[in-house]
Design an enzyme around this catalytic site. Structure first.
Site: not given
Length: 574
Positions: A171, A257
């Site tokens: 995120g 990520s």
């Protein structure tokens, strides 16, 4: 088709925004799932329908703050939402979290608990049916500042001293949570590997990375609080995980990520030393981290947005959460939009929420380490990452001229040369696919390769590189080899997330290979398993990588020329 429209869509359709958009669009709480659907192959046992034991005695463990009670699913003891530290709101804003206060009796730990309030990112893709379809199964949570929670999946509450796998969510540094999708359920991985899986939440955006250090010692730790929360969670694991059947001396951290970027950052944090002994970085973003100047400029911009003078910072403690997240979102949105352009040398791009290399809590820039680490590392990316044709089948009809224009818009003057490298590597690929591989290299692969090579120069611990190129056989191939596709495979959840993986025998077979490589690496620092080609560590001049695909193979740095072109355009003096 209009290339500019594709640029805008790429900015809007990153995996993280998709998760946020889909949840806002009304995704329901995902049910607990079975270990695997019928027909699973390989070493995962088919347990059929999930079986539960939900009482007050079958899953009880001690923590330093008191007893917790969870539940049992297919023999795995599951605990969710255990506090590892406390944030007393609002007085606890922008300071290190407090020790969790003890409780009496058994604390019910069966639900995920609170997550950090998000800073939304650019775009709204609720109109794209294919994206919403693939977002089914999201796990609903609730935002609140007191969000420091861990979740645990364990095969046994005993003294077996199992390997611990500690998951750090993505995120970027804006949004996300430990269970932002069913991908990250740890039950199958815990059972298959006889390991303890841990995930956690921490402070994000302005709550975790607002740099107020220049305004007084009270806020000395504010620039990297979100990272220090992760350190505190790892300390909690050190003190408590033996009560859950885990070994505090055998902890592998892994993340995707933003989570991959966080894992890379933990390697540069002296306070994290000794809290883990293996690390896996999956598609890290955003990188590089902030400089002190960039971090200070972001704080100045934030204070202007909320109309607070540096001489009156106490006013920040009077604001509701909504006002703070609204300002944090403006900064996040501007940074995301700016980062789709070929240059990141803009105020908006450099203002992205992220840790700062302050030479105290974070000693060095992870992409260019200045000190050795004795922690073995595995790092890699997906072939296309966030650049796919979901909801836009017309992208696959793009001409080469249009594809090259896209690449130039993302990579600048070296765009055509980089495009040529990938066109030669994948001669049967469509122009859009070639452009996607080139753009993914700019966003993630180049940084990952350079982290591996620069780290290898110290020869302190091995670094293994992978390149995920598999595509799920769904939606006519439009998802490509996309950002986060390997995550459900790592967690052995390919059947439970068939809208992503296709739920096929091919997906299951690859899932077993990937999970076994991750487990082998956790235990030994070497990911080699019999089902894969032999895989050697990276050297300072060699970017050998294991390619994960239907037929796995070794790549000897076939795109090294493209990566060097990009790196020299960013760091001409390196």
């Amino acid at each position: 088709m209009a290339v500019q429209d594709e640029k805008k869509t790429v900015a809007a359709t990153g995996r993280r925004q998709f998760l946020l958009t889909a949840s806002l669009a009304g995704a329901a709480l995902a049910p607990e799932r079975a270990a695997a659907a019928p027909g699973i192959t390989g070493n995962i046992q088919d347990y059929g329908p999930a079986t539960y034991v939900i009482d007050d005695t079958s899953a009880v463990a001690d923590t330093e703050s008191g007893k917790v009670v969870g539940y049992v699913r297919n023999g795995i003891r599951i605990f969710k939402g255990i506090p590892y530290a406390e944030i007393h709101s609002p007085e606890g804003r922008w300071v290190r979290a407090a020790k969790t206060r003890p409780w009496a009796g058994k604390r019910s730990s069966r639900a995920l608990g609170f997550v950090c309030p998000p800073a939304s990112t650019t775009g709204n893709d609720a109109h794209l049916d294919e994206l919403l379809f693939r977002g089914s199964g999201l796990c609903v949570t609730y935002p609140a500042e007191d969000c420091l929670r861990v979740n645990i999946w364990t095969p046994g509450l005993d003294n077996k001293k199992r390997q611990v796998l500690f998951w750090v969510h993505g995120g970027a540094y804006n949004n996300g949570s430990s269970m932002m999708s069913a991908f990250m359920d740890g039950g199958n991985l815990a059972r298959h590997g006889d390991v303890v899986v841990v995930s956690m939440n921490h402070r994000l955006n302005a709550f975790g990375f607002l740099d107020l250090a220049a305004y007084g010692s009270r806020w000395a730790e504010s620039p990297n609080l979100g990272m220090l929360d992760i350190v505190d969670a790892l300390k909690w694991v050190r003190e408590n995980i033996s009560n859950f059947g885990g070994d505090p001396a055998k902890v592998m951290i892994f993340g995707h990520s933003g989570g991959g970027s966080k894992v890379a950052t933990l390697l540069a944090m002296p306070e994290a030393n000794g809290l883990f002994n293996r690390a896996v970085v999956q598609s890290p973003a955003p990188l590089p981290l902030a400089t002190p100047e960039e971090s200070a400029a972001r704080a100045t911009a934030f204070l202007k947005l909320v109309d607070v003078s540096p001489s009156n910072l106490d006013a920040l403690y009077e604001f509701p959460v909504e006002k703070l997240t609204a300002a944090a979102s403006i900064i996040a949105n501007a940074a995301n939009a700016a980062n789709e352009k070929f240059t990141t040398a803009t105020t908006s791009a450099n203002n992205a929420w992220r840790p700062v290399v302050d030479r105290r809590t974070v000693l060095y820039e992870p992409t260019q380490p200045s000190a050795p680490s004795n922690v073995p590392l595995m790092i890699g990316t997906a072939l296309h990452e966030s650049y796919n044709a979901l909801g836009h089948p017309e992208y696959d009809e793009m001409s080469e001229q249009q594809a090259r224009e896209l690449v130039r818009g993302h990579l600048g003057p070296v765009g055509d040369q980089v495009y040529d490298v990938y066109k030669a590597m994948f001669p049967r690929a469509t122009p859009f696919d070639v452009s996607a591989a080139a753009r993914a290299t700019r966003r993630m692969r180049a940084y990952s390769v350079k982290i591996a090579q620069n780290r290898a120069a110290f020869s302190a611990a091995p670094t293994y590189l992978y390149w995920f190129q598999w595509r799920a056989k769904i939606l006519g191939g439009r998802p490509k080899s996309h950002h986060e596709l390997e995550v459900p495979l790592v967690f052995l959840n390919s059947d439970d997330t068939a809208q992503y993986t296709g739920g096929t025998a091919e997906a299951r077979a690859l899932s077993l290979k990937i999970a076994d490589a991750w487990l082998a690496f956790a235990r030994t620092g070497d990911p080699n398993v019999s089902a894969l080609p032999h895989w050697t560590p990276v050297t300072p001049k060699n970017s050998t990588a294991l390619v994960f695909d239907a037929q796995c193979r070794v790549d000897q740095g076939s795109d090294a020329a493209a990566i060097d072109l990009l790196w020299k355009s960013w760091y001409p003096n390196s």
